[in-house]
Enzyme design. Structure first.
Site, PDB file in Angstrom:
ATOM      1  CB  CYS A   1      -0.935   0.097   1.196  1.00  0.00           C
ATOM      2  SG  CYS A   1      -2.055  -1.284   1.357  1.00  0.00           S
TER       3      CYS A   1
ATOM      4  NE  ARG B   1       4.620   1.867  -0.281  1.00  0.00           N
ATOM      5  CZ  ARG B   1       5.670   1.791   0.522  1.00  0.00           C
ATOM      6  NH1 ARG B   1       6.859   2.118   0.085  1.00  0.00           N
ATOM      7  NH2 ARG B   1       5.527   1.406   1.766  1.00  0.00           N
TER       8      ARG B   1
ATOM      9  CD1 TRP C   1      -0.089  -6.405  -2.915  1.00  0.00           C
ATOM     10  CD2 TRP C   1      -0.260  -6.913  -0.749  1.00  0.00           C
ATOM     11  NE1 TRP C   1       0.250  -7.722  -2.764  1.00  0.00           N
ATOM     12  CE2 TRP C   1       0.156  -8.064  -1.452  1.00  0.00           C
ATOM     13  CE3 TRP C   1      -0.428  -7.004   0.632  1.00  0.00           C
ATOM     14  CZ2 TRP C   1       0.407  -9.280  -0.817  1.00  0.00           C
ATOM     15  CZ3 TRP C   1      -0.192  -8.211   1.266  1.00  0.00           C
ATOM     16  CH2 TRP C   1       0.228  -9.327   0.535  1.00  0.00           C
TER      17      TRP C   1
ATOM     18  CG  ASN D   1       1.560   1.150   4.162  1.00  0.00           C
ATOM     19  OD1 ASN D   1       1.288  -0.040   4.011  1.00  0.00           O
ATOM     20  ND2 ASN D   1       2.797   1.614   4.106  1.00  0.00           N
ATOM     21  N   GLY D   2      -0.563  -0.530   6.381  1.00  0.00           N
ATOM     22  CA  GLY D   2      -0.160  -1.355   7.519  1.00  0.00           C
ATOM     23  C   GLY D   2      -1.283  -2.307   7.878  1.00  0.00           C
TER      24      GLY D   2
ATOM     25  CD  GLU E   1      16.858 -13.267  -7.447  1.00  0.00           C
ATOM     26  OE1 GLU E   1      16.290 -13.733  -6.458  1.00  0.00           O
ATOM     27  OE2 GLU E   1      16.490 -12.195  -7.980  1.00  0.00           O
TER      28      GLU E   1
ATOM     29  CE  LYS F   1      13.541 -11.357  -9.800  1.00  0.00           C
ATOM     30  NZ  LYS F   1      14.155 -11.332  -8.539  1.00  0.00           N
TER      31      LYS F   1
ATOM     32  CD  GLU G   1       9.724 -11.705  -8.344  1.00  0.00           C
ATOM     33  OE1 GLU G   1       9.058 -11.263  -7.408  1.00  0.00           O
ATOM     34  OE2 GLU G   1      10.946 -11.510  -8.455  1.00  0.00           O
TER      35      GLU G   1
ATOM     36  CG  HIS H   1      19.596 -36.964  -2.832  1.00  0.00           C
ATOM     37  ND1 HIS H   1      20.085 -38.178  -2.416  1.00  0.00           N
ATOM     38  CD2 HIS H   1      20.686 -36.188  -3.071  1.00  0.00           C
ATOM     39  CE1 HIS H   1      21.411 -38.137  -2.382  1.00  0.00           C
ATOM     40  NE2 HIS H   1      21.795 -36.938  -2.776  1.00  0.00           N
TER      41      HIS H   1
ATOM     42  CE  LYS I   1      11.324  -3.071  -5.777  1.00  0.00           C
ATOM     43  NZ  LYS I   1      11.989  -4.182  -6.477  1.00  0.00           N
TER      44      LYS I   1
HETATM   45  O1  M6R Z   1      12.826  -4.891   0.109  1.00  0.00           O
HETATM   46  P1  M6R Z   1      13.325  -6.245   0.459  1.00  0.00           P
HETATM   47  O2  M6R Z   1      14.637  -6.564  -0.162  1.00  0.00           O
HETATM   48  O3  M6R Z   1      13.357  -6.501   1.933  1.00  0.00           O
HETATM   49  O4  M6R Z   1      12.254  -7.220  -0.154  1.00  0.00           O
HETATM   50  C1  M6R Z   1      12.335  -8.610   0.013  1.00  0.00           C
HETATM   51  C2  M6R Z   1      11.403  -9.328  -0.915  1.00  0.00           C
HETATM   52  O5  M6R Z   1      10.089  -8.945  -0.689  1.00  0.00           O
HETATM   53  C3  M6R Z   1      11.755  -9.075  -2.381  1.00  0.00           C
HETATM   54  O6  M6R Z   1      13.068  -9.416  -2.657  1.00  0.00           O
HETATM   55  C4  M6R Z   1      10.816  -9.900  -3.286  1.00  0.00           C
HETATM   56  O7  M6R Z   1      11.060 -11.272  -3.130  1.00  0.00           O
HETATM   57  C5  M6R Z   1      10.954  -9.487  -4.741  1.00  0.00           C
HETATM   58  N1  M6R Z   1       9.679  -9.537  -5.373  1.00  0.00           N
HETATM   59  C6  M6R Z   1      11.870 -10.357  -5.507  1.00  0.00           C
HETATM   60  O8  M6R Z   1      11.983  -9.994  -6.838  1.00  0.00           O
END
Ligand code: M6R
Length: 615
Positions: free
Chosen positions: A2, A27, A75, A101-102, A488, A492, A495, A511, A610
């Site tokens: 948010c 956000r 969000w 927000n929260g 990673e 990517k 997501e 395994h 984000k």
């Molecule tokens: O802002 P941060 O690095 O703490 O965020 C952590 C994760 O939320 C962030 O890396 C998330 O997994 C991304 N969508 C990855 O691309």
């Protein structure tokens, strides 16, 4: 999670609020809304499910007048994304509007009490209790909006950044924060309010970061006042001058922020390194580490807490620190660490790794470690965010605003900072020779140029993406320094393309996971020439023997894997510990192009936001 925006000044608030919502849309983009006190004194609230564009469409032809207002991009946490659950929420009398927000943890208790007092709730959100509670207190105590917000913050348990306006006072905004970020921009006769500085920078570079437990009183024509919610004292105001430029917040001709951010990496890493490696390559300077040298040298162990991509960078950091400093390192999911009963002492150093500096779990994990006496160190990107402000020391990665929800340049920035830290601590401990330091440090300086070389693969990766766009599952395999790269790469792809992908240590595959391999399950294998190169070749053969297709990321000139794999992407040779900085690039591009081919919203993938400021 948010984003909130506010404006009080001399311009039409709507324009500033909408532009601010666009900046904060990363956000959360489930719904958005604005509330303005119009020229005729009406409190107009317009809300719409979906993106800010939908709100703009809905609001056209409505009364958009007024020089004070608040806005929100959501969000969803409590209640599905729809128009009713969208913020701003209004009070029973419709005099107050509030954005939040929260999460309000005790909202059910507060809600029941308010219902008993005759309040009716129309949404399923936790937020609605806040606006009703404030109005209830105003009526009951016959007090000002400020006093009511102050009293309400004592009763609300949870995380919040809120902004409230009152139809009866178009010259005021009251804002408060606890565990969710809030920045106030101070212009010439006008004030801006936002969850981060990005909506503010085009109007003023003077900002005030609100601290936890503070309430801001913004009055037209008067100076900003900030108070501590638990006492009657007025807080001292520290104005920070922002260094950010507006260009950094634009796409700069790229179709998506993610692609721009991938291609920015040579420059962002040059910025990250700048001034930190001496010209002769013989020393690394990170003042946040040097100033607390004794903490690092005396540490029994280092714990790194992080989430998502940052957690993957932390796994690389673990190997770097253990290799160069011989200090045991534990990498923890912040969300797990905070709710366990971890053994933490004053001999531990905890590193909180976070791009946004706002991730709720990471923030809570560092507070927990701090309460046990650990020295806490932050590695973040967003300047002035909550984590850097809560830590004893730290360093920024300096890669500039990352807007795409999928983290790219922050990941390479984090790994670069961790590499420099490991070299520095190792040198301070007398474990890294001048020769090793010079070799690795000069390789770090070569990274930006080498990444530019890797961009020559762009067209090839685009073609490869066409071949694999319709795969339903992917396996990403790597070992050693590139096991986290595999994790990673898989994240990517997942997501942004919504294709299921699993990152795995290559040797673990036999395994169990190997059972999944067939002609329809491509494997992306990071098979660079490192100390487990031969072993990785065996793993490739195991995949091939079961009919699996292999895309291999290899070291330039490697003919062995080239002959074995179906497709190869070459990256230049570099010190082994830095290879994740190079292998990340083709993995990012592959995920990007597959997602584009699938028509996904790359910058704002479904269900994501984000910065995850809620649990
Ligand atoms: O802002 P941060 O690095 O703490 O965020 C952590 C994760 O939320 C962030 O890396 C998330 O997994 C991304 N969508 C990855 O691309």
């Amino acid at each position: 999670m948010c984003g909130i925006v506010g404006y009080l000044g001399k311009r039409r608030a709507y324009d500033i609020l909408i532009q601010g919502l666009h900046r904060l849309e990363y956000r959360g983009y489930d719904s958005s809304g604005v509330a303005m006190i119009a020229e005729d004194g009406e409190l107009n609230i317009y809300k719409s499910k979906g993106k800010v564009e939908a709100l703009e469409h809905y609001a056209q032809n409505k009364d958009l007048s007024g020089a004070v207002g608040i806005a929100h991009t959501r969000w969803a946490t409590h209640g599905e994304p729809n128009d009713i659950n969208a913020h701003p929420h209004f009070s029973q009398s419709r005099n107050l509007a509030l954005v939040h927000n929260g999460t309000i943890e005790n909202y059910t208790v507060l809600k029941e009490a308010l219902i008993r007092h005759g309040y009716e709730f129309i949404s399923e959100t936790d937020t609605e209790v806040a606006v009703h509670l404030i109005e209830y207190i105003m009526h009951k105590n016959n007090c000002s909006l400020f006093d009511a917000v102050k009293e309400a913050t004592k009763r609300i348990i949870g995380a919040y950044a809120i902004a409230v306006i009152d139809r009866n006072n178009p010259d005021q905004i009251i804002a408060a924060r606890q565990s969710s970020p809030l920045v106030i921009g101070v212009g010439d006769g006008e004030f801006f309010l936002a969850s981060d500085a990005t909506p503010i920078i085009e109007y003023t570079n003077k900002v005030v970061y609100l601290n936890d437990g503070e309430i801001a009183v913004i009055n037209r024509g008067k100076e900003l006042k900030v108070y501590d919610s638990k006492s009657t004292s007025e807080s001292e105001i520290h104005i920070t001058e922002l260094q950010m430029s507006i260009e950094e917040l634009e796409k700069g001709g790229y179709p998506h922020f993610m692609l721009k951010e991938i291609f920015e990496q040579p420059r962002t890493l040059a910025d990250c390194i700048s001034g930190r490696i001496s010209a002769d390559g013989k020393s690394v300077v990170l003042s946040g580490v040097v100033e607390h040298k004794e903490k690092f040298l005396g540490a029994n162990r280092i714990i790194i807490v992080a989430c998502g991509t940052s957690w993957h960078a932390a796994l690389i950091g673990k190997q770097l620190i253990e290799d160069f400093c011989r200090i045991p390192v534990e990498v923890e999911y912040a969300s797990e660490f905070r709710y366990r009963n971890p053994v933490v002492t004053d001999k531990d150093v905890l590193i909180a790794l976070s791009q946004s500096g706002e991730t709720a779990d990471t923030l809570a994990a560092l507070e927990l470690a701090k309460s046990h006496g650990a020295f806490v160190f932050g590695i973040c990107n967003v300047i002035g965010s909550s984590i850097p402000r809560a830590t004893h020391s730290g360093c920024y990665i300096h890669v500039g605003p990352e807007i795409g929800v999928a983290s790219t340049k922050a990941f390479t920035g984090q790994v670069t900072v961790l590499a420099m830290m490991a070299l520095l601590i190792g040198q301070m401990k007398g474990l890294v020779s001048e020769e090793t330091l010079q070799t690795v440090a000069s390789d770090i300086r070569r990274i930006p140029t080498l990444i530019k070389d890797i961009f020559k693969l762009n067209d090839k990766i685009q073609d490869l993406a066409k071949i694999f766009t319709y795969a339903h599952n992917f396996l990403y395999l790597g070992r050693g320094y590139n096991y986290p790269s595999a994790l990673e790469g898989a994240l990517k792809l997942k997501e942004i393309s919504y294709i299921h992908a699993e990152g795995y240590p290559a040797a673990e595959m036999k395994h169990g996971t190997i059972a999944l391999i067939d002609n329809d399950m491509p494997s992306v294998v990071i098979a660079i020439k490192d100390k487990v190169y031969e072993k990785t070749i065996n793993n490739i053969q195991q995949v091939k023997a079961r009919g699996g297709k292999v895309v291999a990321i290899i070291t330039e000139g490697d003919t062995i894997v080239s002959e074995m794999a179906d497709y190869v992407l070459e990256v230049p040779q570099i010190s082994e510990c830095l290879t994740p900085l190079l292998t990340a690039i083709p993995l990012q591009l592959l995920a990007y192009y597959i997602a584009v081919n699938k028509g996904r919203n790359v910058d704002q993938p479904r269900n994501l936001a984000k910065s995850v400021t809620v649990e």
